[in-house]
Design an enzyme around this catalytic site. Sequence first.
Site, short mmCIF file in Angstrom:
data_model
loop_
_atom_site.label_atom_id
_atom_site.label_comp_id
_atom_site.label_asym_id
_atom_site.label_seq_id
_atom_site.Cartn_x
_atom_site.Cartn_y
_atom_site.Cartn_z
N CYS A 110 4.59 -6.79 -4.75
CA CYS A 110 3.13 -6.68 -4.77
C CYS A 110 2.69 -5.60 -5.75
O CYS A 110 1.55 -5.63 -6.24
CB CYS A 110 2.59 -6.40 -3.37
SG CYS A 110 3.32 -4.97 -2.57
N GLU A 146 -1.82 -5.83 3.86
CA GLU A 146 -1.18 -5.48 2.59
C GLU A 146 -1.04 -6.77 1.80
O GLU A 146 -0.10 -7.54 2.00
CB GLU A 146 0.18 -4.82 2.84
CG GLU A 146 0.12 -3.53 3.62
CD GLU A 146 -0.48 -2.37 2.86
OE1 GLU A 146 -0.84 -2.57 1.67
OE2 GLU A 146 -0.62 -1.28 3.43
#
Length: 503
Positions: A289, A255
Amino acid sequence: MLASEVTSLLDRLGVAPDCRRGARAVRSPLTGETIAHVEDASPQRAAEAIAQAEAAFRQWRHVPAPQRGELVRLLGHELRAAKDALGRLVTIEAGKIVSEGRGEVQEMIDICDFAVGLSRQLYGLTIASERPNHRMMEQWHPLGPVGVITSFNFPVAVWSWNAALALVCGSPVIWKPSEKAPLAALAVQALFERAAAKAGNIPDGLSTVLIGGRDVGEVLVDDPRLPLVSATGSTAMGREVGTRLARRFARGILELGGNNASIVCPSANLDLALRAIAFAAIGTAGQRCTTLRRLFVHDSIHNEFVARLKQVYASVRIGDPLTSDEVLVGPLIDQAAFRNMQRALEQARTHGARVHGGERVDEKRFPNAYYVRPALVEMPAQTGPVLRETFAPILYVMTYTDLDAAIELHNAVAHGLSSSIFSTDMRETEKFLSAAGSDCGIANVNIGPSGAEIGGAFGGEKETGGGREAGSDAWKAYMRRLTSTVNYGDDLPLAQGVRFDIG
């Protein structure tokens, strides 16, 4: 002083005093002051933890999945009871506003609930065989110990996405939290141990926290006893982790970064879009993110909408989130983050940008903390720093006239995590969600790109890494698939009509 409050919180959360002694100083981004000390794990300690997790796996895989789910249910109860204390610790250690700190703990609770239900739904398949008197089936079995490496910006939630699923799937977890946010990890481990004590008969080593830097992470990535490593961080980190895992044929859930964008169409509800974009671009001081970093606004509404955005950016309250619920923007994590932000803004200016905001605030009051005004950057084109992710509250705004061209620009970056479109025209929204639309792992309509729910699989494409965590069928990453064929007849017909007669 924050240090005394942190001590009180750690006491309430059950973190043993001997976990708070060591050479590594833990600093709060709220003030820059040292709030605790912790001890790094040595590579030898990391190897020992992996051996203990491997031994725990050999026991845990025999426990029926619904009983494994009972442990996760009890963990969810511990998290509910500790929500305010753990959420406040997240705020102090990561700099999030108070509601976001609590919200992160709620996310942990949600994934525990999801995983408890999943513990009775680890379904395989029965498959029609081409051979008479044969049955084919698929089963899912526990995979083995899982390494989890997390980042500072979600210091506890990302662990829970992995751990709740891994535990019900029969896989122990070894966690290396960010060295910038180790205290919340120690608190979560203490809560896990409370839940394990209540569950009873839980093997040692089912959940372990290893504090440290790169050297500890490398042990997890390189040890052949860990068939899966989930790592959250920068694309540069993920590129190295992925390469090293591939060398030993291990699985990776990566990720990584996200240069996320939204498109605002002429038919959009601008009031809704304004609020959604403000949260997505400014929330968590731009340190998600999924933070919105690029915005494409149709030229027919550009001037009106950007003027309203400027008002929001100029008026949003910045400061220590512990002092007021009206504070919406906390600090950057450290000086390096501030310098990266200033460097990106200076580069944007060289590409013809008009920069609104971006300056440091409260420097005299907090000389060792880095509060900044979010930056709204009007760019003439998608060039220079727009093409890469800067982990800070910078929103690059550009104009478009044709939706197809906007989608092309939207996709013309290395990352592919999250995206969104604001429109009330079904043709526009469906095009954005189609195979020719957003190339991201997440594509939203009339909401921003941030704020995912645990029911859906979270992750992205391209240089975001391709991994998936949390909901949907992400659980399969923590298990191994076994395909079986059962012959319940007296003959041995071979597949594909092959003949092999031996007499």
